[in-house]
Design a protein around this motif. Structure first.
Motif, PDB file in Angstrom:
ATOM      1  N   ARG A 223      37.482  47.159  50.050  1.00  0.00           N
ATOM      2  CA  ARG A 223      37.351  45.796  49.512  1.00  0.00           C
ATOM      3  C   ARG A 223      36.734  44.870  50.555  1.00  0.00           C
ATOM      4  NH1 ARG A 223      41.515  44.384  45.193  1.00  0.00           N
ATOM      5  NH2 ARG A 223      42.387  46.379  44.530  1.00  0.00           N
TER       6      ARG A 223
ATOM      7  N   SER B  77      33.649  47.594  47.134  1.00  0.00           N
ATOM      8  CA  SER B  77      33.745  46.545  46.113  1.00  0.00           C
ATOM      9  C   SER B  77      33.833  45.170  46.747  1.00  0.00           C
ATOM     10  CB  SER B  77      34.980  46.777  45.238  1.00  0.00           C
ATOM     11  OG  SER B  77      34.830  47.941  44.461  1.00  0.00           O
TER      12      SER B  77
ATOM     13  N   ILE C 262      40.653  46.698  41.052  1.00  0.00           N
ATOM     14  CA  ILE C 262      39.263  46.767  41.520  1.00  0.00           C
ATOM     15  C   ILE C 262      38.283  46.330  40.437  1.00  0.00           C
ATOM     16  CG2 ILE C 262      37.425  48.418  42.057  1.00  0.00           C
ATOM     17  CD1 ILE C 262      38.865  47.781  44.521  1.00  0.00           C
TER      18      ILE C 262
ATOM     19  N   HIS D 193      35.146  43.739  41.301  1.00  0.00           N
ATOM     20  CA  HIS D 193      33.991  44.500  41.787  1.00  0.00           C
ATOM     21  C   HIS D 193      32.690  43.747  41.551  1.00  0.00           C
ATOM     22  CE1 HIS D 193      31.558  47.973  42.912  1.00  0.00           C
ATOM     23  NE2 HIS D 193      30.834  47.741  41.835  1.00  0.00           N
TER      24      HIS D 193
END
Length: 342
Positions: free
Chosen positions: A109, A159, A224, A228
């Motif tokens: 992330r 992401s 996610i 994303h």
């Protein structure tokens, strides 16, 4: 999660890190230290940290982290106008490099602190994340470029999410007074005047530093698929105010303060009202702090800590602080520490 926060010794990072730690995250900081001792009131407790220039981050620095929260930047428009190339080198090139290095290190992330100023001169209508981007300053332009370049490397293993913060306000132990509400309250406390240099008509969206921290925590912990490669505006429609409205809130908060709209700088082309509904709908986020509450908080904290004019001018104004470090030889012309640095 194991989280690296860049700019942890800055205005926002100092507020955000304790919130992430309280939520159970294992936080490490990374900061070059330009503003580490720019403190008003109680000295903050920093997490374990790396003193590293953003331009020098390596894969080794980022290995083992689940997420990078990227706050570090040369902040605000006057600084960007004074040193546009350095602003692009740090805010754009080094930020994109950080994302690439994070991806190479296996970080899943990447939370990027962007800005609503990417909308520039947007008029009176509400602008959402899909509106045309019209950055008017090197600072805002650098944010647009980072969003584009980092989005281009997103994939199933990496992401990014782009959090376009409204103009920040509110107290942080590592104070800034070169942002509109913080500045107006400080002037009122020190001089008795709430001085507006523009004509007061431009629209500004505002958001409290604690609400920004809460927004980043929300995105960090979200599924996610909700974050994303998405851009989210961070703030609330209630805090879309004209500069004159913001000034009136300061008059209400600071006893005896008088409003002076001088108009000496004329109309400011940066004027935009922002739609924050996407983040609210997707992740249930609601900013809690009003501008009036923030003005009252700032008045209380400034007076309790004994804010001084000299600190206002030199310590808590980003451009003045960096110029001071350069004048005494602690920073070179590229904004790197010298052997006389701290």
């Amino acid at each position: 999660m194991r989280v690296l926060v860049t700019g942890h010794q800055g205005y926002l990072g100092t507020v955000m890190v304790p919130m992430l730690q309280t939520a159970g995250h294992d936080v490490t900081g990374l900061d070059t230290g330009f503003f580490a001792d720019c403190v008003l009131g109680t000295w903050p407790t920093d997490p374990p940290g790396l003193q590293v220039d953003l331009r020098d981050v390596t894969v080794e620095h980022l290995q083992g982290f689940d997420a990078v929260v990227h706050l570090a930047a040369l902040s605000n428009d006057p600084l960007g106008a004074l040193a546009p190339q350095i602003t692009f080198d740090i805010n754009h090139l080094a930020s994109v490099r950080l994302a690439r290095v994070a991806k190479e290190a296996g970080v899943r992330r990447f939370l990027y602190a962007s800005t609503c100023s990417v909308y520039g001169a947007a008029g009176d209508g509400l602008v959402g994340e899909d509106a045309p981007l019209r950055p008017l300053t090197p600072y805002a332009e650098s944010k647009v470029r980072v969003e584009d370049d980092v989005a281009a490397i997103a994939d199933d293993s990496f992401s990014p999410v782009f959090l376009r913060n409204a103009t920040a306000f509110g107290f942080s132990p590592r104070l800034r007074v070169d942002i509109v509400l913080n500045n107006l309250v400080a002037h009122a406390v020190l001089t008795g005047d709430v001085r507006v240099l523009s004509d007061g008509t431009p629209w500004r969206p505002l958001v409290h530093a604690r609400d920004i921290a809460a927004a980043f925590r929300t995105a960090l912990e979200a599924p996610i698929d909700k974050i994303h490669c998405v851009a989210y505006n961070v703030g609330s429609e209630a805090n879309n105010l004209t500069v004159a409205d913001i000034a009136e809130s300061v008059v209400d908060a600071v006893p005896g303060a008088k409003l002076l709209i001088t108009g000496e700088t004329g109309a400011d082309p940066r004027s935009y009202r922002v739609d924050f509904s996407r983040f609210r709908a997707a992740l249930g986020f609601n900013a809690e702090w009003s501008v009036s509450d923030g003005a009252a908080e700032l008045y209380k904290e400034y007076t309790a800590a004994g804010l001084q004019s000299d600190d206002f001018a030199k310590k808590f104004t980003r451009l003045a602080r960096l110029e001071s470090l350069q004048e005494r030889g602690a920073l070179d012309g590229s904004m790197r520490w010298t052997d006389r640095g701290e």
